[in-house]
Design a protein around this motif. Structure first.
Motif, PDB file in Angstrom:
ATOM      1  N   LEU A  56       0.981  -1.133   0.230  1.00 45.54           N
ATOM      2  CA  LEU A  56       0.334  -0.014   0.443  1.00 45.54           C
ATOM      3  C   LEU A  56       1.174   1.360  -0.165  1.00 45.54           C
ATOM      4  O   LEU A  56       0.540   2.135  -0.885  1.00 45.54           O
ATOM      5  N   ASP A  57       1.819   0.980   0.177  1.00 46.11           N
ATOM      6  CA  ASP A  57       3.303   2.509   0.495  1.00 46.11           C
ATOM      7  C   ASP A  57       3.628   2.408  -0.696  1.00 46.11           C
ATOM      8  O   ASP A  57       3.536   3.940  -1.229  1.00 46.11           O
ATOM      9  N   TRP A  58       3.521   1.928  -2.046  1.00 47.87           N
ATOM     10  CA  TRP A  58       3.964   1.988  -3.025  1.00 47.87           C
ATOM     11  C   TRP A  58       2.482   2.654  -4.018  1.00 47.87           C
ATOM     12  O   TRP A  58       2.649   3.710  -4.753  1.00 47.87           O
ATOM     13  N   ALA A  59       1.981   1.460  -3.500  1.00 49.51           N
ATOM     14  CA  ALA A  59       0.294   1.643  -4.675  1.00 49.51           C
ATOM     15  C   ALA A  59      -0.401   3.555  -4.745  1.00 49.51           C
ATOM     16  O   ALA A  59      -0.989   3.642  -5.114  1.00 49.51           O
ATOM     17  N   ILE A  60      -0.407   4.047  -2.815  1.00 47.51           N
ATOM     18  CA  ILE A  60      -0.897   4.883  -2.570  1.00 47.51           C
ATOM     19  C   ILE A  60      -0.778   5.873  -3.380  1.00 47.51           C
ATOM     20  O   ILE A  60      -1.365   6.683  -4.358  1.00 47.51           O
ATOM     21  N   PRO A  61       0.295   6.409  -3.254  1.00 46.60           N
ATOM     22  CA  PRO A  61       1.353   7.129  -3.666  1.00 46.60           C
ATOM     23  C   PRO A  61       0.966   7.158  -5.269  1.00 46.60           C
ATOM     24  O   PRO A  61       1.263   8.577  -6.177  1.00 46.60           O
ATOM     25  N   TRP A  62       1.587   6.334  -6.065  1.00 45.06           N
ATOM     26  CA  TRP A  62       0.696   6.317  -7.109  1.00 45.06           C
ATOM     27  C   TRP A  62      -0.267   6.564  -8.717  1.00 45.06           C
ATOM     28  O   TRP A  62      -0.397   7.175  -8.907  1.00 45.06           O
ATOM     29  N   MET A  63      -1.077   5.733  -7.689  1.00 37.62           N
ATOM     30  CA  MET A  63      -2.822   6.470  -7.875  1.00 37.62           C
ATOM     31  C   MET A  63      -2.439   7.753  -7.176  1.00 37.62           C
ATOM     32  O   MET A  63      -3.267   8.298  -8.542  1.00 37.62           O
TER      33      MET A  63
END
Length: 88
Positions: A56-63
């Motif tokens: 999630l630490d990677w996904a949220i900023p990417w989104m």
């Protein structure tokens, strides 16, 4: 603690894929499913809480960085996550 690059066997370029490379255009996903797909993990795979947190630490900023390409659908109930997909 910082480490010299020379102490790593594999140092790669840092790059994210485009949303169209990760998601199907006609499918809506939870943020948890998107996080798994970004890491190349099957959306149904069970993960321990620590691993899911890192994903999630990677996904949220990417989104957030790609927010113009996403649409949102309300969750099924107050205890469920919402759904995200690619805009038409």
């Amino acid at each position: 603690m910082p480490r010299p690059k020379s102490t790593f066997d594999d140092v790669r370029e840092f790059e994210f894929r485009e949303p169209e490379e990760v998601l199907e255009t006609d499918t809506m996903y939870t943020v948890y499913e998107i996080a798994r797909l970004l890491q190349g993990v099957d959306v149904d795979r069970e993960l321990d809480a620590a691993t899911e947190s890192v994903f999630l630490d990677w996904a949220i900023p990417w989104m957030l960085d790609n927010e113009a390409q996403f649409c949102f659908a309300e969750p099924n109930d107050e205890e469920s996550p919402g759904f995200y997909g690619l805009r038409d």
